[in-house]
Design a protein around this motif. Structure first.
Motif, PDB file in Angstrom:
ATOM      1  N   UNK A 144       0.835  -1.213   0.000  1.00 36.33           N
ATOM      2  CA  UNK A 144       0.000   0.000   0.000  1.00 36.33           C
ATOM      3  C   UNK A 144       0.864   1.255   0.000  1.00 36.33           C
ATOM      4  N   UNK A 145       1.959   1.248   0.750  1.00 36.61           N
ATOM      5  CA  UNK A 145       2.844   2.406   0.784  1.00 36.61           C
ATOM      6  C   UNK A 145       3.489   2.654  -0.576  1.00 36.61           C
ATOM      7  N   UNK A 146       3.919   1.579  -1.226  1.00 30.94           N
ATOM      8  CA  UNK A 146       4.575   1.720  -2.521  1.00 30.94           C
ATOM      9  C   UNK A 146       3.625   2.234  -3.597  1.00 30.94           C
ATOM     10  N   UNK A 147       2.348   1.890  -3.486  1.00 33.68           N
ATOM     11  CA  UNK A 147       1.385   2.277  -4.518  1.00 33.68           C
ATOM     12  C   UNK A 147       0.611   3.543  -4.162  1.00 33.68           C
ATOM     13  N   UNK A 148       0.929   4.169  -3.021  1.00 32.33           N
ATOM     14  CA  UNK A 148       0.329   5.457  -2.683  1.00 32.33           C
ATOM     15  C   UNK A 148       0.936   6.541  -3.570  1.00 32.33           C
ATOM     16  N   UNK A 149       0.256   7.694  -3.674  1.00 27.83           N
ATOM     17  CA  UNK A 149       0.776   8.799  -4.477  1.00 27.83           C
ATOM     18  C   UNK A 149       2.158   9.190  -3.966  1.00 27.83           C
ATOM     19  N   UNK A 150       3.048   9.588  -4.877  1.00 31.38           N
ATOM     20  CA  UNK A 150       4.406   9.964  -4.489  1.00 31.38           C
ATOM     21  C   UNK A 150       4.376  11.067  -3.429  1.00 31.38           C
ATOM     22  N   UNK A 151       5.075  10.833  -2.353  1.00 33.19           N
ATOM     23  CA  UNK A 151       5.178  11.824  -1.284  1.00 33.19           C
ATOM     24  C   UNK A 151       4.029  11.806  -0.304  1.00 33.19           C
ATOM     25  N   UNK A 152       3.066  10.889  -0.477  1.00 33.23           N
ATOM     26  CA  UNK A 152       1.882  10.877   0.393  1.00 33.23           C
ATOM     27  C   UNK A 152       1.713   9.559   1.134  1.00 33.23           C
TER      28      UNK A 152
END
Length: 320
Positions: A133-141
């Motif tokens: 989930x962290x890897x596929x979240x928007x960059x920087x978010x």
């Protein structure tokens, strides 16, 4: 039963090797995961190639965001490798003690490896889900580990567990393919040798090539399940929109993901990102084993030194 120092040494070496290889290859892993997680909608897609993910991060000035979730991934990799190597070493020792055998056959070895893999998948699944989930979240978010895990119910933290258990068959497939290729190659070499000479053995290079080929074949056969798992665990697209309030996480199911891929991308969609998966898997396995072999002896010496120090300290306390 006393503390199994040999199992601890193997587990620690494997975990450290995994930690280093994961860190080195993490930007590639993030690009691969984001590429796999994207589902084509109305014929449109953000990433046409794996490199598009990298260029997006660079163009937005968010290159370091390719490392978002690194600590969680390292924790997951370290824990997974420690549990796997310890479990496998422990099961192997237990099998030899109970059976009275001096060696382990191929079938028994595969069963022990699968058992260790199943234990690893169950214990580390929440960390695996959170890192995806962290890897596929928007960059920087990307959100923190605790916030990511507590967004939904605790059952959400085990998204994709069934597929993870299914994927424990990957090493069995790899070993079977490797053994078949090895036997065929050795037979060909034996034909070219004079009779009466000792049997031919695989060279280090041949073993590496066969290992890479067998791993690639195993990955190809299990890849549709790998991509479905990534899509199930991926962050919702709604998380990328700053204008809207956070929404409850959408529950994704395996049938739903399969239908989505089939409807929008067809059969090729089940193999989207296969080349990246093979490249990352082969490089990661090679780095892990290389690092593990280099540090195993050092780890064993350190563990023995710590044990000796503890025994000396205990003896002094008793005499005091």
């Amino acid at each position: 039963m006393g503390v199994d120092l040999e199992s601890i040494s193997e587990a620690t070496s494997g975990a450290i090797g995994s930690l280093l290889s994961t860190t080195i290859l993490y930007p590639l892993d993030t690009c691969k995961t984001r590429y796999q997680a994207e589902a084509r909608a109305d014929g449109l897609q953000r990433y046409r190639n794996l490199s598009d993910v990298l260029w997006e991060a660079i163009s937005k000035g968010q290159f370091l965001s390719l490392y978002q979730g690194l600590l969680t991934k390292n924790l997951q990799s370290f824990s997974a490798q420690f549990v796997y190597f310890y479990g496998y070493s422990y099961f192997k020792r237990l099998y030899l003690e109970k059976s009275g055998s001096k060696s382990i056959g191929t079938k028994a070895n595969l069963i022990l490896a699968a058992a260790a893999g199943a234990c690893t998948a169950i214990i580390t699944q929440p960390l695996d889900t959170a890192s995806s989930r962290m890897q596929t979240s928007a960059f920087g978010k990307s959100k923190g580990l605790w916030k990511t895990l507590t967004e939904g119910t605790w059952s959400d933290a085990f998204d994709g567990l069934g597929i993870s258990l299914l994927l424990t068959s990957n090493p069995s497939i790899q070993y079977t393919v490797f053994d078949q290729l090895k036997q065929r190659l050795l037979k060909e070499k034996q034909k070219t040798r004079e009779k009466g000479l000792s049997p031919e053995a695989l060279s280090a290079f041949s073993a590496f090539v066969l290992g890479a080929v067998s791993k690639s074949i195993a990955t190809f056969l299990t890849y549709p399940a790998i991509r479905c798992k990534v899509m199930i665990q991926a962050a919702d697209p709604d998380d990328d929109d700053e204008s809207e309030k956070p929404r409850p996480r959408t529950r994704k199911t395996l049938p739903g993901v399969i239908h989505s891929i089939w409807k929008s991308e067809g059969v090729p969609g089940f193999f989207k990102g296969l080349h990246a998966q093979i490249m990352k898997t082969v490089l990661s396995s090679a780095l892990l084993l290389m690092i593990k072999e280099k540090i195993t002896a050092t780890t064993w010496v350190l563990i023995l030194a710590i044990r000796r120090s503890l025994l000396l300290t205990r003896g002094r306390l008793k005499n005091a």
